[in-house]
Structure formats: structure tokens, C-alpha cells
Write an enzyme that holds these catalytic residues in place. Structure first.
Site, short mmCIF file in Angstrom:
data_model
loop_
_atom_site.label_atom_id
_atom_site.label_comp_id
_atom_site.label_asym_id
_atom_site.label_seq_id
_atom_site.Cartn_x
_atom_site.Cartn_y
_atom_site.Cartn_z
N ASP A 9 57.67 112.40 53.11
CA ASP A 9 58.50 113.41 52.48
C ASP A 9 59.89 112.81 52.28
O ASP A 9 60.24 111.80 52.91
CB ASP A 9 58.55 114.63 53.42
CG ASP A 9 59.56 115.66 52.97
OD1 ASP A 9 59.49 116.06 51.79
OD2 ASP A 9 60.41 116.04 53.80
N ASP A 11 63.37 114.88 51.29
CA ASP A 11 64.49 115.67 51.83
C ASP A 11 64.20 116.15 53.24
O ASP A 11 63.17 116.75 53.49
CB ASP A 11 64.78 116.87 50.91
CG ASP A 11 65.46 116.43 49.63
OD1 ASP A 11 66.56 115.87 49.72
OD2 ASP A 11 64.88 116.63 48.56
MG MG Z 1 61.39 117.89 53.45
#
Ligand code: MG
Length: 258
Positions: A9, A11
């Protein structure tokens, strides 16, 4: 476990606001030193893949744009595959429209002519947009959301994301979307499999969100690792039925589970 591919992932896992998370750049290098393919997977549908990759490179990460999967690319690939000739009415930002256009899809401003409504984060979302969505969906038009993220973390507070707008449209029409792309949807898992060339059961996914990153991994049979550098605190983890295989203080610890 010895994974054959790693899903990261962005952010809350590699970046927080506009800063890389401490140790994240080195963690990506550690994965590469082990010779493992990497997919960077974000539910952010706003930026084109090229613009998003450039942003990560500016932060000091090394990656090719082919390693990047976003809710925008997943949505564009899905529509190009399943609804190639549909006229799309888009409630979303220019970056999303660019991605749909690049995939050869045709966009319309006429809600009455639309075959499909694509709903996404739009920071200029208005009453008129909601009205046009209501009218566009009146005759059984396909209803697609780019990603379910209700909020997005920024430096200090969360702000509304695609899920907030999709829910507003679902609320006024009394109709749930036909499909929502991005994590944790099967369409995201398919895109990951194509990018990594590895079966989901042989992949490790690392992310900060239980209901997207970890839920996707759990359903697809991946090994899952939650990081504490994003939106999930200990209380949310304790209250959740979603149970990651590992919990790391940050991605800097990834070497311990490869
Ligand atoms: Mg995230």
C-alpha cells in the site's frame, strides 16, 4: 513464509501526507535485494499511473510505472474489458477522466445518454452532480465506484474520499453500486496477479487499512501484515474481525517477515 511477491500500500504505509515514512525507502530496497517482484497498490484514483509514479520517485522510491496499480487503472481496465463500448458519465476528477480516456473509453457530458455512471472522489462535488447522478441512474444505467475509501488521511486530519461520494449517490438513488473497484475487490487481486506473476497465496500484502489492504489479502489467501503508521490504531485492531497475520510498527520491519 517465503513470499514470491510483495504488495505494498502507499498512503499510510510508505508515505504519510507529503513525507516518506521513516525506513520505507530502505524497506523497498530490502524487498528488491531479495529478488521479489513488488506491486505498489493505491486506492487513490485521482492521478494517472505516470503522475503517481513520478510522485513516489520524487520522494526517493525507486519504481517503474508498470509496478503501480491504482483504483483508476483498475477501473479503466475493468471497463475496457467488460463495457468497452459504453458511454461513461463521470463524477470524478480530471486525472480519472484522463485514465479512462487513455484506456480508449468514451466519456459523455449527457447524463441521459450514459450507459454507465462512474463515481469517484471529486473535490468540486456539488448538488448538481448529485442531481445528474440521480437522473443518469434512473433508467438502469450501470453504477460503478472507483474505490470504497470513505476518507483519506492527510497530514493532520482525514478528508472525504470516493466512498463518501459513492454513498451520497447510493443514498439519493436508493441503489447500491453494481461494483466498486480498488482494494479489496477481486478486480484489484486480478491486477496484482498480472503485475507480480505470482499466485495470491504466495504473496505478502502490507498496508495500514484493515477493511481494504488486509481484508483483500485475507479473502485472496495472501499473507497479511498491518503497519501502525496509518489509519489503524490498537483499539480499531482489537475491535475488528479482520485479523492480520503480522502487525508491524512500520514497514521498516519488513525484513523480519520476508
Ligand atoms: Mg493506506
Amino acid at each position: 513464509m517465503a513470499p514470491e511477491g510483495v504488495v505494498l500500500d502507499v498512503d499510510g504505509t510508505l508515505i504519510r501526507g507529503s513525507e516518506p515514512i521513516a525506513g520505507a525507502i530502505g524497506a523497498v530496497e530490502t524487498i528488491r535485494e531479495r529478488g521479489l517482484p513488488v506491486a505498489f497498490v493505491s486506492n487513490n484514483p485521482i492521478r494517472t499511473r505516470k503522475a503517481y509514479a513520478e510522485r513516489l520517485v520524487r520522494h526517493g522510491f525507486s519504481l517503474a510505472s508498470e509496478e503501480l496499480i491504482t483504483a483508476g487503472t483498475i477501473t479503466a481496465e475493468y471497463l475496457a474489458r467488460e463495457h468497452a463500448t459504453d458511454e461513461l458519465y463521470v463524477i470524478g476528477e480530471e486525472g480519472l477522466e484522463a485514465q479512462l480516456g487513455e484506456a480508449g473509453l468514451s466519456l459523455t457530458d449527457e447524463y441521459d445518454r450514459a450507459d454507465a455512471l462512474v463515481a469517484s472522489i471529486d473535490r468540486e462535488f456539488s448538488y448538481d452532480d448529485l442531481k445528474h447522478a440521480l437522473w443518469a441512474l434512473a433508467d438502469g444505467t450501470l453504477f460503478i465506484g472507483t474505490d470504497p475509501d470513505r476518507t483519506i488521511p492527510t497530514e493532520d486530519r482525514e478528508v472525504p474520499g470516493s466512498g463518501a461520494i459513492i454513498n451520497a449517490i447510493a443514498g439519493v438513488t436508493g441503489r447500491e453500486p453494481d461494483a466498486i473497484m480498488g482494494k479489496p475487490a477481486p478486480s484489484a487481486v486480478e491486477a496484482i496477479e498480472r503485475t507480480l506473476g505470482a499466485a495470491p497465496k504466495d504473496c505478502l500484502v502490507v498496508g495500514d487499512r484493515l477493511d481494504t489492504d488486509i481484508a483483500m489479502g485475507e479473502r485472496a489467501g495472501m499473507t497479511t501484515a498491518l503497519v501502525r503508521t496509518g489509519v489503524t490504531d490498537d483499539r480499531a485492531l482489537a475491535d475488528s474481525e479482520i485479523d492480520p497475520d503480522y502487525v508491524l510498527d512500520s514497514i521498516a520491519e519488513i525484513g523480519s517477515i520476508l
